[in-house]
Scaffold this active site. Structure first.
Site, mmCIF file in Angstrom:
data_model
loop_
_atom_site.group_PDB
_atom_site.id
_atom_site.type_symbol
_atom_site.label_atom_id
_atom_site.label_comp_id
_atom_site.label_asym_id
_atom_site.label_seq_id
_atom_site.Cartn_x
_atom_site.Cartn_y
_atom_site.Cartn_z
ATOM 1 N N HIS A 16 19.710 -22.309 7.971
ATOM 2 C CA HIS A 16 20.859 -22.724 7.164
ATOM 3 C C HIS A 16 22.004 -23.095 8.113
ATOM 4 C CE1 HIS A 16 19.437 -21.383 3.137
ATOM 5 N NE2 HIS A 16 18.744 -20.514 3.857
ATOM 6 N N HIS A 51 15.867 -28.322 0.545
ATOM 7 C CA HIS A 51 17.074 -27.548 0.798
ATOM 8 C C HIS A 51 17.046 -26.878 2.170
ATOM 9 C CE1 HIS A 51 14.225 -24.801 -1.215
ATOM 10 N NE2 HIS A 51 14.745 -23.854 -0.468
ATOM 11 N N THR A 78 19.199 -16.104 -1.074
ATOM 12 C CA THR A 78 20.443 -16.885 -1.048
ATOM 13 C C THR A 78 20.281 -18.243 -1.726
ATOM 14 O OG1 THR A 78 19.990 -17.876 1.121
ATOM 15 C CG2 THR A 78 21.148 -15.755 1.091
ATOM 16 N N VAL A 79 19.111 -18.498 -2.308
ATOM 17 C CA VAL A 79 18.887 -19.689 -3.132
ATOM 18 C C VAL A 79 18.292 -19.232 -4.452
ATOM 19 C CG1 VAL A 79 18.526 -21.181 -1.137
ATOM 20 C CG2 VAL A 79 16.554 -20.111 -2.247
ATOM 21 N N HIS A 117 13.201 -20.160 8.246
ATOM 22 C CA HIS A 117 13.910 -21.394 7.920
ATOM 23 C C HIS A 117 15.358 -21.255 8.360
ATOM 24 C CE1 HIS A 117 14.493 -18.874 4.256
ATOM 25 N NE2 HIS A 117 15.692 -19.451 4.231
#
Length: 271
Positions: free
Chosen positions: A131, A103, A213-214, A129
């Site tokens: 997004h 993801h 947020t995941v 990470h």
């Protein structure tokens, strides 16, 4: 309208939100799921963002929580709080690896990469990470990319610094990460990586209490969203999007209701 206050009670309020409200607080064992197979970012598939809360019993807060992230940052409801002070980052070079978690693309530090100090609590830097598009929006507008620098305290609580990017010159830190043309699920050593190479931008930032947020969307995360917008090339964003399992459709969760939460902004000029 922006509200200006230097009342220390707002700092106390942050602690009260974390300790006494109906927040699903993080523990040392909590964190983002490494098994990305059950969820996706594509609505209408049965496991998109709207369904995250019913896919797994441990993810119910994704649909029922009141302190969820990301949010839309609207200046009309932001409180200026000079007492927040500048970000106290004390980073240092350390061995790191890059990995495709399905993801997202993540860089993990394997040694002590330094820390972030928030109100006297140290949060160790764990990983960064990306997004795309950005998950946080500004007045309803999303940017092309967002970086999350994830930190963890000794008690297991998380603090995240977020940086948004628009199209322009390539980002130097991301260029180093993407020099490996094939980033898979196995860790790829990057050698010694200095977190200071990440351009954090101006001293202005937003602060609020939110969530991962995941899945499992755990609440109690202290969010710091840098106000300055950095730049990234179209090619860099294309590579990131094509690498994650949803391809060019992106890996951004829709913005979540604020539900009356306070959002602060630090502006050194407002002192």
């Amino acid at each position: 309208m922006l509200i200006n206050t230097n009342n220390k009670s707002f700092l106390i309020l942050i602690s009260l939100l974390l300790l006494s409200s109906h927040i699903y607080l993080l523990t040392a064992e909590d964190g983002e799921t490494d098994n990305e197979t059950p969820f996706t970012y594509i609505e209408g598939t049965g496991n998109g963002p709207k369904e995250w809360g019913v896919i797994d019993p441990h993810w119910q807060v994704c649909g029922k929580g009141h302190y969820q992230s990301p949010i839309d940052l609207l200046d009309q409801r932001v409180v200026i709080l000079p007492n927040l002070g500048e970000l106290h980052k004390d980073y240092k070079p350390a061995p790191a690896v890059v990995k495709n978690r399905g993801h997202d693309i993540s860089v993990f530090w394997k040694g002590d990469a330094g820390k972030l100090d928030i109100n006297g609590t140290d949060y160790q830097l764990l990983q960064v990470h990306w997004h795309s598009p950005s998950e946080h929006s500004f007045h309803g507008t999303r940017y092309e990319l967002e970086l999350y620098a994830v930190h963890k305290s000794a008690s297991g609580n998380l603090a995240v610094i977020a940086i948004v990017y628009k199209y322009g010159h390539p980002d130097g830190f991301l260029s180093r990460v993407l020099q490996h043309k094939s980033i898979g699920k196995s860790e790829i050593p990057l050698g010694i990586v200095n977190p200071r190479d990440i351009k954090f931008g101006s001293r202005k930032y937003y602060r609020y209490v939110g969530s991962l947020t995941v899945p499992p969307c755990t609440e109690g995360v202290v969010w710091t969203v840098v106000k300055k917008v950095r730049t990234v090339s179209r090619e860099q964003v294309r590579i990131l999007r094509e690498t994650v399992h949803d391809g060019l459709k992106g890996n951004a969760r829709p913005t979540q209701p604020l539900d009356g939460r306070p959002v602060w902004i630090y502006n050194p000029r407002a002192k």
